[in-house]
Design a protein around this motif. Sequence first.
Motif, PDB file in Angstrom:
ATOM      1  N   PRO A 125       0.828  -1.217   0.000  1.00 15.26           N
ATOM      2  CA  PRO A 125       0.000   0.000   0.000  1.00 15.26           C
ATOM      3  C   PRO A 125       0.860   1.264   0.000  1.00 15.26           C
ATOM      4  CG  PRO A 125      -0.549  -1.437   1.864  1.00 15.26           C
ATOM      5  CD  PRO A 125       0.662  -2.016   1.224  1.00 15.26           C
ATOM      6  N   VAL A 126       0.307   2.308  -0.561  1.00 20.49           N
ATOM      7  CA  VAL A 126       0.995   3.614  -0.608  1.00 20.49           C
ATOM      8  C   VAL A 126      -0.039   4.699  -0.318  1.00 20.49           C
ATOM      9  CG1 VAL A 126       2.202   5.282  -2.090  1.00 20.49           C
ATOM     10  CG2 VAL A 126       2.736   2.844  -2.286  1.00 20.49           C
ATOM     11  N   GLU A 127       0.352   5.660   0.470  1.00 17.71           N
ATOM     12  CA  GLU A 127      -0.493   6.842   0.687  1.00 17.71           C
ATOM     13  C   GLU A 127      -0.107   7.863  -0.383  1.00 17.71           C
ATOM     14  OE1 GLU A 127      -2.675   7.031   3.500  1.00 17.71           O
ATOM     15  OE2 GLU A 127      -3.453   8.806   2.486  1.00 17.71           O
ATOM     16  N   ALA A 128      -1.033   8.158  -1.278  1.00 19.81           N
ATOM     17  CA  ALA A 128      -0.697   9.088  -2.376  1.00 19.81           C
ATOM     18  C   ALA A 128      -0.613  10.525  -1.858  1.00 19.81           C
ATOM     19  CB  ALA A 128      -1.748   8.984  -3.475  1.00 19.81           C
ATOM     20  N   ASP A 129       0.125  11.345  -2.591  1.00 21.30           N
ATOM     21  CA  ASP A 129       0.315  12.742  -2.188  1.00 21.30           C
ATOM     22  C   ASP A 129      -0.588  13.696  -2.957  1.00 21.30           C
ATOM     23  OD1 ASP A 129       2.919  12.303  -0.571  1.00 21.30           O
ATOM     24  OD2 ASP A 129       3.246  11.268  -2.462  1.00 21.30           O
ATOM     25  N   ILE A 130      -0.844  13.362  -4.223  1.00 22.43           N
ATOM     26  CA  ILE A 130      -1.637  14.260  -5.077  1.00 22.43           C
ATOM     27  C   ILE A 130      -2.830  13.471  -5.608  1.00 22.43           C
ATOM     28  CG2 ILE A 130      -1.602  15.691  -7.166  1.00 22.43           C
ATOM     29  CD1 ILE A 130       1.472  15.873  -6.805  1.00 22.43           C
ATOM     30  N   LEU A 131      -4.031  13.895  -5.260  1.00 24.75           N
ATOM     31  CA  LEU A 131      -5.239  13.196  -5.709  1.00 24.75           C
ATOM     32  C   LEU A 131      -5.811  13.984  -6.891  1.00 24.75           C
ATOM     33  CD1 LEU A 131      -6.886  12.229  -2.293  1.00 24.75           C
ATOM     34  CD2 LEU A 131      -4.939  11.224  -3.492  1.00 24.75           C
ATOM     35  N   VAL A 132      -5.786  13.363  -8.046  1.00 24.42           N
ATOM     36  CA  VAL A 132      -6.132  14.078  -9.277  1.00 24.42           C
ATOM     37  C   VAL A 132      -7.599  13.829  -9.624  1.00 24.42           C
ATOM     38  CG1 VAL A 132      -5.497  14.434 -11.691  1.00 24.42           C
ATOM     39  CG2 VAL A 132      -3.767  13.628 -10.066  1.00 24.42           C
ATOM     40  N   ASP A 133      -8.362  14.916  -9.801  1.00 27.48           N
ATOM     41  CA  ASP A 133      -9.739  14.718 -10.279  1.00 27.48           C
ATOM     42  C   ASP A 133     -10.083  15.735 -11.363  1.00 27.48           C
ATOM     43  OD1 ASP A 133     -10.014  16.967  -8.818  1.00 27.48           O
ATOM     44  OD2 ASP A 133     -11.593  16.222  -7.495  1.00 27.48           O
ATOM     45  N   GLY A 134      -9.061  16.269 -11.998  1.00 24.62           N
ATOM     46  CA  GLY A 134      -9.265  17.213 -13.098  1.00 24.62           C
ATOM     47  C   GLY A 134      -7.910  17.456 -13.730  1.00 24.62           C
ATOM     48  N   GLU A 135      -7.835  18.494 -14.564  1.00 30.72           N
ATOM     49  CA  GLU A 135      -6.559  18.739 -15.233  1.00 30.72           C
ATOM     50  C   GLU A 135      -5.490  19.244 -14.249  1.00 30.72           C
ATOM     51  OE1 GLU A 135      -7.040  20.396 -19.152  1.00 30.72           O
ATOM     52  OE2 GLU A 135      -5.209  21.574 -18.863  1.00 30.72           O
ATOM     53  N   LEU A 136      -4.277  18.771 -14.435  1.00 28.69           N
ATOM     54  CA  LEU A 136      -3.174  19.173 -13.542  1.00 28.69           C
ATOM     55  C   LEU A 136      -1.938  19.439 -14.389  1.00 28.69           C
ATOM     56  CD1 LEU A 136      -2.473  19.232 -10.364  1.00 28.69           C
ATOM     57  CD2 LEU A 136      -1.298  17.096 -10.862  1.00 28.69           C
ATOM     58  N   SER A 137      -1.380  20.642 -14.263  1.00 27.82           N
ATOM     59  CA  SER A 137      -0.177  20.986 -15.034  1.00 27.82           C
ATOM     60  C   SER A 137       1.048  20.281 -14.472  1.00 27.82           C
ATOM     61  CB  SER A 137       0.029  22.505 -14.983  1.00 27.82           C
ATOM     62  OG  SER A 137       1.306  22.823 -15.514  1.00 27.82           O
TER      63      SER A 137
END
Length: 227
Positions: A125-137
């Motif tokens: 398991p990994v705890e993610a840092d950035i949760l993406v739910d749209g456009e991300l540069s």
Amino acid sequence: MPRILPVPLGAANAYIVSEGSASILIDAGFPRQGKKFFTALSKQGMDPSRIALVVITHVHYDHVGNLREIRDACRCPVAVPAGEADWLRRGAVVFPAGAHPVGRALIAAGRLLARVLPGFVRFDPVEADILVDGELSLDPFGMAGRIVMTPGHTAGSLSVLLDDGNAFVGDLAFNVLPCGGGPIMPPFADDPAALKQSWAALRRLGVRTVWPGHGRPFSARRLRSQA
Ligand SMILES: [Zn+2]
């Protein structure tokens, strides 16, 4: 121009994309392929600390298999689809739906294998840092490009688009047949109609070359001819 290094980890591709001194990694392969990954890196004379970001296109075991080992070595943030961060946190092995009878048979076999040989699909398991739910540069990571949502294979699936027209799409498309001219429809998709809409979206966004999670890169023209 960015440099693209495909790293096959089991039957799935990870991709290291480098531009200047910045690199990002897209996906993390089948479980227990860490040694292969780090060997590929050292052959390029690359230290893991050079990776500024790991992007996971979707949280299936064959795309996150070595993520924890890689993240621990690069000490970089991990970006995942927001709706799948919990699967990653729990180490949950989730199977997609089959897109056709052969796909459904393969998924049934996969579920059976996971029950009989759980070690085959298990990932840390990994705890993610950035949760993406749209456009991300990707500018903050030194890369001319962005992440966009491309649902279909899973509801949360995302793709990485570089400004030069290369796109890394996870399992939004496959290209595994030997001569490369076969169907690109993946055998597994939770929502095949949404998947084809995502193909259309990539075409509108000017994608020229598609780098799939399984198989070889292909021209984005095939997203039109097979839609
Ligand atoms: Zn998948």
